[in-house]
Write an enzyme that holds these catalytic residues in place. Sequence first.
Site, PDB file in Angstrom:
ATOM      1  CE  LYS A  74      34.693  29.182  41.613  1.00  0.00           C
ATOM      2  NZ  LYS A  74      33.659  29.955  42.034  1.00  0.00           N
ATOM      3  NE  ARG A  77      27.643  31.422  41.931  1.00  0.00           N
ATOM      4  CZ  ARG A  77      28.582  31.807  42.773  1.00  0.00           C
ATOM      5  NH1 ARG A  77      29.076  33.028  42.686  1.00  0.00           N
ATOM      6  NH2 ARG A  77      29.043  30.990  43.694  1.00  0.00           N
ATOM      7  NE  ARG A 134      34.108  26.747  51.172  1.00  0.00           N
ATOM      8  CZ  ARG A 134      33.586  27.168  50.019  1.00  0.00           C
ATOM      9  NH1 ARG A 134      34.384  27.517  49.024  1.00  0.00           N
ATOM     10  NH2 ARG A 134      32.294  27.240  49.863  1.00  0.00           N
ATOM     11  NE  ARG A 158      31.156  30.242  51.992  1.00  0.00           N
ATOM     12  CZ  ARG A 158      31.324  30.451  50.683  1.00  0.00           C
ATOM     13  NH1 ARG A 158      32.532  30.754  50.219  1.00  0.00           N
ATOM     14  NH2 ARG A 158      30.331  30.362  49.843  1.00  0.00           N
ATOM     15  NE  ARG A 171      27.552  26.873  47.630  1.00  0.00           N
ATOM     16  CZ  ARG A 171      27.819  26.712  48.923  1.00  0.00           C
ATOM     17  NH1 ARG A 171      27.028  27.211  49.835  1.00  0.00           N
ATOM     18  NH2 ARG A 171      28.893  26.063  49.307  1.00  0.00           N
TER      19      ARG A 171
HETATM   20  P1  AMP Z   1      30.788  32.469  46.502  1.00  0.00           P
HETATM   21  O1  AMP Z   1      31.576  33.153  47.563  1.00  0.00           O
HETATM   22  O2  AMP Z   1      31.244  32.803  45.107  1.00  0.00           O
HETATM   23  O3  AMP Z   1      30.738  30.985  46.738  1.00  0.00           O
HETATM   24  O4  AMP Z   1      29.267  33.017  46.590  1.00  0.00           O
HETATM   25  C1  AMP Z   1      28.489  32.813  47.744  1.00  0.00           C
HETATM   26  C2  AMP Z   1      27.018  32.994  47.413  1.00  0.00           C
HETATM   27  O5  AMP Z   1      26.782  34.348  46.995  1.00  0.00           O
HETATM   28  C3  AMP Z   1      26.487  32.130  46.279  1.00  0.00           C
HETATM   29  O6  AMP Z   1      26.132  30.827  46.688  1.00  0.00           O
HETATM   30  C4  AMP Z   1      25.275  32.951  45.828  1.00  0.00           C
HETATM   31  O7  AMP Z   1      24.198  32.784  46.725  1.00  0.00           O
HETATM   32  C5  AMP Z   1      25.772  34.386  45.977  1.00  0.00           C
HETATM   33  N1  AMP Z   1      26.414  34.873  44.730  1.00  0.00           N
HETATM   34  C6  AMP Z   1      27.716  35.209  44.537  1.00  0.00           C
HETATM   35  N2  AMP Z   1      27.934  35.605  43.281  1.00  0.00           N
HETATM   36  C7  AMP Z   1      26.752  35.526  42.637  1.00  0.00           C
HETATM   37  C8  AMP Z   1      26.328  35.773  41.295  1.00  0.00           C
HETATM   38  N3  AMP Z   1      27.184  36.173  40.338  1.00  0.00           N
HETATM   39  N4  AMP Z   1      25.009  35.585  41.002  1.00  0.00           N
HETATM   40  C9  AMP Z   1      24.125  35.176  41.929  1.00  0.00           C
HETATM   41  N5  AMP Z   1      24.455  34.909  43.211  1.00  0.00           N
HETATM   42  C10 AMP Z   1      25.761  35.071  43.567  1.00  0.00           C
END
Ligand code: AMP
Length: 221
Positions: free
Chosen positions: A17, A93, A130, A162, A173
């Site tokens: 994404k 989400r 990754r 990460r 996740r």
């Molecule tokens: P991402 O970079 O989108 O993979 O997000 C990394 C982490 O940020 C996720 O695993 C969540 O812990 C938190 N996070 C990001 N966006 C959201 C969201 N819309 N709702 C809740 N937690 C979020």
Amino acid sequence: MIPGARLILLGRQGAGKGTQCVRLSRHFVVPHISTGDMLRAAVREGTELGAMAKRVMDAGGLVGDEIMVGIVRERLSQSDAVGRGYILDGFPRTVPQAAALDEITAERPLDVVLDLDVPRELVLRRITSRRVCRDCGTNYVASGSEKSPWICDVCGGDVMQRDDDTTEAIAHRLDLYEEQTSPLIEYYERRGRLAVIDGVASPDEVFRRLTAAVEGARRSS
Ligand code: AMP
């Protein structure tokens, strides 16, 4: 191609994404709004939100809906997003986040919600390899033969795994995705907003499919 778009890109973490959102944001000339990037920026800045978010993120959990909705509401009210549109990456989400977004976007509805469909087994393999630049966020795939330290081609920053890409956090996740995020597919399908894109193809082909879906949705609206 007409610039400007209001899009959501849904999909499991590791479906590609982030990279596709960067390309889509250049293509449609709109800001790429990644809630994960916003939370990671708060972590780097050492804010109270950042400290809380780091604990949740490192465990592979989800930050509370109210906090996330507040962050996105504020970001979507900024002039670039109001004027040109946006690509939302990582938000919504959960169903309550989607319901709040409906209210936020009531005056200017979304063009389309894209679901980038990549099976769980494949994303698990992809996330394990990754790597990401700490400074500019460019994603890389580790082959095992990289030099250490690994320097980012784009900005010269450090390329690392990460903190939340541990085996336990990844599994948590992906479980949360099935429980909390996958119901959004039906949520948007019922509203006639959804386009499912098969994400198992080369990045160029997936990008072509995504842009074609956006153009198709615009023609029919
Ligand atoms: P991402 O970079 O989108 O993979 O997000 C990394 C982490 O940020 C996720 O695993 C969540 O812990 C938190 N996070 C990001 N966006 C959201 C969201 N819309 N709702 C809740 N937690 C979020």
